[in-house]
Design a protein around this motif. Structure first.
Motif, short mmCIF file in Angstrom:
data_model
loop_
_atom_site.label_atom_id
_atom_site.label_comp_id
_atom_site.label_asym_id
_atom_site.label_seq_id
_atom_site.Cartn_x
_atom_site.Cartn_y
_atom_site.Cartn_z
N ILE A 35 3.99 9.11 5.15
CA ILE A 35 4.33 9.16 6.58
C ILE A 35 4.51 10.62 6.96
O ILE A 35 5.26 11.36 6.31
N ARG A 54 6.93 2.07 15.01
CA ARG A 54 6.40 3.29 15.61
C ARG A 54 4.90 3.34 15.38
O ARG A 54 4.40 2.86 14.36
N ILE A 62 4.09 10.24 14.95
CA ILE A 62 4.21 9.83 13.54
C ILE A 62 2.92 9.16 13.11
O ILE A 62 2.31 8.40 13.87
N ASN A 63 2.46 9.51 11.92
CA ASN A 63 1.23 8.93 11.40
C ASN A 63 1.43 8.52 9.95
O ASN A 63 2.20 9.14 9.22
N GLY A 64 0.71 7.49 9.58
CA GLY A 64 0.68 7.08 8.18
C GLY A 64 -0.68 7.39 7.60
O GLY A 64 -1.69 7.19 8.27
N ALA A 65 -0.70 7.86 6.36
CA ALA A 65 -1.97 8.17 5.70
C ALA A 65 -1.94 7.59 4.29
O ALA A 65 -1.07 7.93 3.51
N PRO A 66 -2.89 6.69 3.98
CA PRO A 66 -2.93 6.14 2.63
C PRO A 66 -3.04 7.27 1.61
O PRO A 66 -3.74 8.26 1.84
N GLU A 69 5.62 13.00 10.03
CA GLU A 69 6.34 12.96 11.30
C GLU A 69 6.35 14.36 11.91
O GLU A 69 6.65 15.33 11.21
N ARG A 81 2.03 6.36 16.29
CA ARG A 81 1.71 7.63 16.94
C ARG A 81 2.87 8.07 17.83
O ARG A 81 3.98 8.18 17.35
N PRO A 87 -7.03 5.91 9.73
CA PRO A 87 -6.62 4.52 9.52
C PRO A 87 -5.50 4.13 10.49
O PRO A 87 -4.69 4.96 10.86
N ILE A 144 -2.25 2.48 11.17
CA ILE A 144 -1.11 2.13 10.32
C ILE A 144 0.14 1.98 11.16
O ILE A 144 0.50 2.89 11.92
N PRO A 193 0.84 -1.20 0.00
CA PRO A 193 0.00 0.00 0.00
C PRO A 193 0.87 1.25 0.00
O PRO A 193 1.96 1.25 0.57
N ILE A 218 11.47 4.02 5.39
CA ILE A 218 10.32 3.98 6.29
C ILE A 218 9.10 3.54 5.50
O ILE A 218 8.90 3.96 4.35
N ILE A 248 4.07 1.86 11.53
CA ILE A 248 5.21 2.46 10.83
C ILE A 248 6.44 1.61 11.12
O ILE A 248 6.74 1.34 12.29
N ILE A 258 1.61 4.67 1.27
CA ILE A 258 1.27 5.37 2.51
C ILE A 258 2.26 6.50 2.75
O ILE A 258 3.47 6.29 2.75
N ARG A 277 7.63 11.76 4.87
CA ARG A 277 8.58 10.72 4.46
C ARG A 277 7.84 9.70 3.59
O ARG A 277 6.66 9.43 3.80
#
Lengths: 249, 249
Positions: free
Chosen positions: A32, B200, A40-44, A34, B202, B28, B30, A28, B40, B32, A30, A200
């Motif tokens: 990142i 990681r 830190i969060n990931g978002a599609p 930061e 959040r 979502p 996710i 996927p 990453i 990391i 995604i 990132r």
């Protein structure tokens, strides 16, 4: 983050090599995000390419407010510009990412400019509406950058021109991860929601930058004394809002 | 990463507060994964809770190889243990994450142990099959840790016991981001796929740890001289493989 958009485009369309994990399974795409406190969060990434049927209500209401020719600041994958084109609205997409410009062009956006708002303000082109959708109101950065950014946007519009911006009021949360960050920001003379971020994607990353998430009240203060006035705030989707700025007469 | 599983569980079931972005839109969940060279990646967490209909073929074939009582090392959200229970197979789930144990219990896994393999080897319980699925073969870490890890697993099985492990051969890629990492690892006396990672989520993060992704040949070398022998490698889903280790007679 052109590479991110390119990969998301490959996943959506099958055009170009799509990213794989371990050489075989689809990976996927995604983004990142930061923050400088370690959050830190990931978002599609697919939301960058989403069609109107997948949009949030405020995006639809933003486009209903458009008048005349449009500059879409931070055009990204072109989701907004494509819908404006479909409606017959003259629209120019602006982005600082060559990869984003490339994807927006491949998706059908006809008029694209690779530049910052300051650079484009010197190009002599003028618009009736400037859009700051997605998270692009954040380009206002903070109290230091706001006058220059808003002056560049003022230079980009004709008399009677407007800015339609989507914002999020960050202060409704009770999550100490956020309220503590806001407090520490204020202690350092920054706006509470003046986030220090970097994006990132795989081995790539942006430098750290200021990304402003501000309340309508803060926005009004930042606009005060500039060529703009905050003419309207639509809070129907609170904590999200749509701000309309008009050139002060 | 118990918090990650807890949030993924809330999204899947509606039980417990589900994560929101900006206070309103669903966020979502996710995970990391950060490598020490700056690579990453984000991976949606729902695969930890996926039912058999969403599994990859090698997971199904792994369960077909199960015999007798099972220790599921790194039980996580319990996806494997739940399916074994459904089939009437006696299964114990082991994890070092209290949050994972909590979620596995809430999802219905009956026998759970919060411990490392070394700690559990001293508990005196014995099994017929040890499962290292998901990415749990990576717990072998590298040449230094392998003998101790494999000895602990040997102490956990009855005579005739087996390990069923899922692995990925990392060396099929031509991506210089990976091949360069493998080369630099070897130059430092490490296995090519001995990844230095941290997870990681959040504001939370693990310490850096070694996560081994090894070829079947490397696995055979790591097993050599231990209580185990590499009895079979099923490469039907290459670059993924299923390794069966049996106690040497």
């Amino acid at each position: 983050m052109g590479e991110l958009l390119r990969d998301a485009y490959a996943v959506q369309t099958g055009i170009g090599p799509r990213p794989l994990a371990g050489g075989r399974l689809p990976r996927p795409v995604i983004e990142i995000i930061e923050r400088d406190d370690g959050l830190i969060n990931g978002a599609p990434a697919e939301h960058y390419l989403a069609g109107p049927e997948q949009w949030q209500p405020y995006d639809h209401r933003a486009l209903d407010r458009v008048a005349g020719s449009v500059l879409d600041v931070g055009v990204g994958g072109g989701r907004i510009a494509l819908e404006l084109q479909r409606r017959g609205v003259p629209v120019t997409g602006l982005d600082i990412s060559p990869g984003a410009i490339d994807i927006a062009r491949r998706r059908g956006v006809r008029d694209l400019v690779l530049a910052t708002v300051d650079e484009h303000a010197r190009d002599g082109r003028r618009y009736d509406t400037v859009l700051l959708l997605g998270s692009n109101l954040s380009l206002i950065e903070g109290a230091q950058r706001a006058p220059g950014f808003l002056a560049a946007l003022a230079a980009l519009v004709r008399p009677g021109g407007q800015i339609i911006a989507h914002g999020t009021d960050p202060y409704g949360t009770t999550d100490p991860v956020h309220t503590g960050y806001h407090r520490r920001n204020r202690e350092r003379g920054r706006l509470g929601g003046q986030l220090r971020l970097r994006l990132r994607y795989r081995e790539l990353g942006t430098p750290w930058f200021d990304h402003l998430v501000c309340s309508p009240t803060e926005l009004a203060e930042l606009v005060n004394g500039t060529a703009w006035r905050l003419a309207d705030v639509d809070r129907a989707d609170a904590p999200y809002y749509l701000a309309t700025l008009r050139l002060a007469a």
